[in-house]
Design a protein around this motif. Structure first.
Motif, PDB file in Angstrom:
ATOM      1  N   ALA A 131       7.604 -25.273  62.473  1.00 50.87           N
ATOM      2  CA  ALA A 131       6.340 -25.954  62.747  1.00 50.87           C
ATOM      3  C   ALA A 131       6.595 -27.445  62.893  1.00 50.87           C
ATOM      4  CB  ALA A 131       5.335 -25.697  61.627  1.00 50.87           C
ATOM      5  N   ALA A 132       5.691 -28.104  63.598  1.00 49.78           N
ATOM      6  CA  ALA A 132       5.793 -29.549  63.783  1.00 49.78           C
ATOM      7  C   ALA A 132       4.413 -30.175  63.710  1.00 49.78           C
ATOM      8  CB  ALA A 132       6.455 -29.874  65.121  1.00 49.78           C
ATOM      9  N   ILE A 133       4.390 -31.451  63.360  1.00 45.03           N
ATOM     10  CA  ILE A 133       3.141 -32.210  63.307  1.00 45.03           C
ATOM     11  C   ILE A 133       3.420 -33.613  63.822  1.00 45.03           C
ATOM     12  CG2 ILE A 133       3.517 -32.928  60.901  1.00 45.03           C
ATOM     13  CD1 ILE A 133       0.440 -32.547  60.503  1.00 45.03           C
ATOM     14  N   ASN A 134       2.496 -34.121  64.615  1.00 46.20           N
ATOM     15  CA  ASN A 134       2.754 -35.437  65.188  1.00 46.20           C
ATOM     16  C   ASN A 134       2.478 -36.536  64.165  1.00 46.20           C
ATOM     17  OD1 ASN A 134      -0.093 -35.510  65.210  1.00 46.20           O
ATOM     18  ND2 ASN A 134      -0.101 -36.782  67.050  1.00 46.20           N
ATOM     19  N   TRP A 135       2.660 -37.769  64.581  1.00 50.54           N
ATOM     20  CA  TRP A 135       2.587 -38.888  63.644  1.00 50.54           C
ATOM     21  C   TRP A 135       1.217 -39.030  62.985  1.00 50.54           C
ATOM     22  CZ3 TRP A 135      -0.866 -42.888  64.171  1.00 50.54           C
ATOM     23  CH2 TRP A 135      -1.571 -42.927  65.393  1.00 50.54           C
ATOM     24  N   SER A 136       0.169 -38.687  63.716  1.00 49.33           N
ATOM     25  CA  SER A 136      -1.181 -38.879  63.183  1.00 49.33           C
ATOM     26  C   SER A 136      -1.667 -37.693  62.363  1.00 49.33           C
ATOM     27  CB  SER A 136      -2.163 -39.128  64.335  1.00 49.33           C
ATOM     28  OG  SER A 136      -2.326 -37.946  65.103  1.00 49.33           O
ATOM     29  N   GLY A 137      -1.062 -36.542  62.585  1.00 49.67           N
ATOM     30  CA  GLY A 137      -1.520 -35.336  61.912  1.00 49.67           C
ATOM     31  C   GLY A 137      -2.540 -34.549  62.695  1.00 49.67           C
ATOM     32  N   PHE A 138      -2.929 -35.054  63.865  1.00 48.48           N
ATOM     33  CA  PHE A 138      -3.962 -34.389  64.648  1.00 48.48           C
ATOM     34  C   PHE A 138      -3.402 -33.381  65.649  1.00 48.48           C
ATOM     35  CE2 PHE A 138      -7.595 -36.266  62.934  1.00 48.48           C
ATOM     36  CZ  PHE A 138      -7.373 -37.608  62.715  1.00 48.48           C
ATOM     37  N   SER A 139      -2.092 -33.315  65.755  1.00 50.49           N
ATOM     38  CA  SER A 139      -1.459 -32.377  66.672  1.00 50.49           C
ATOM     39  C   SER A 139      -0.430 -31.561  65.907  1.00 50.49           C
ATOM     40  CB  SER A 139      -0.788 -33.146  67.812  1.00 50.49           C
ATOM     41  OG  SER A 139      -0.042 -32.285  68.642  1.00 50.49           O
ATOM     42  N   THR A 140      -0.552 -30.241  65.987  1.00 53.41           N
ATOM     43  CA  THR A 140       0.397 -29.356  65.313  1.00 53.41           C
ATOM     44  C   THR A 140       0.896 -28.297  66.281  1.00 53.41           C
ATOM     45  OG1 THR A 140      -1.379 -27.906  64.526  1.00 53.41           O
ATOM     46  CG2 THR A 140      -0.665 -29.671  63.049  1.00 53.41           C
ATOM     47  N   HIS A 141       2.024 -27.725  65.957  1.00 52.92           N
ATOM     48  CA  HIS A 141       2.626 -26.706  66.818  1.00 52.92           C
ATOM     49  C   HIS A 141       3.434 -25.762  65.941  1.00 52.92           C
ATOM     50  CE1 HIS A 141       4.259 -24.876  70.390  1.00 52.92           C
ATOM     51  NE2 HIS A 141       5.488 -25.117  69.992  1.00 52.92           N
TER      52      HIS A 141
END
Length: 126
Positions: A49-59
């Motif tokens: 799993a991954a999460i972007n710097w802001s936390g608003f995008s996950t995968h």
């Protein structure tokens, strides 16, 4: 120097839940996207799993969708991987990794990660 550290691994029963945590120190936390990978004995390391710097995008990898949730707290410089409905095949060493990136989470997992933790062992008994 940026350091990544995981915690929270352990032995659980199939069907149980477990939360892993990851801290990133030595840098500006919001400069980094985060991801979790895992490696089971005899297998290659794989993206979880991954999460972007802001936390608003996950995968998520397909095999954890609907069971695992990645999150981060930018005020406290940590991230979590909440794992539910664990299966024996989820047993592995789980690694947290960070990379300086402002890309969407779907691109983070395919990006070479800059900093890695030492890993935390998750064992799921069936």
């Amino acid at each position: 120097q940026v350091e990544v550290a995981e915690s929270g691994g352990g032995l659980v029963q199939a069907g149980d839940s477990l939360k892993l945590s990851c801290t990133v120190s030595g840098g500006i936390f919001t400069n980094y996207a985060m991801a979790w990978f895992r490696q089971a004995p005899g297998k290659e390391r794989e993206f979880v799993a991954a999460i972007n710097w802001s936390g608003f995008s996950t995968h998520y990898a397909e095999f954890v969708k609907g069971r695992f949730t990645i999150s981060r707290n930018n005020n406290r410089n940590w991230g979590d991987l909440q794992m539910s409905t664990l299966k024996a095949e989820d047993s592995a060493v789980y690694y947290c990794a960070a990379v300086r990136s402002w890309a969407p989470a779907k691109d983070v997992g395919a990006h070479p990660m800059e900093y890695w933790g030492k890993g935390t062992l998750v064992t799921v008994s069936s």
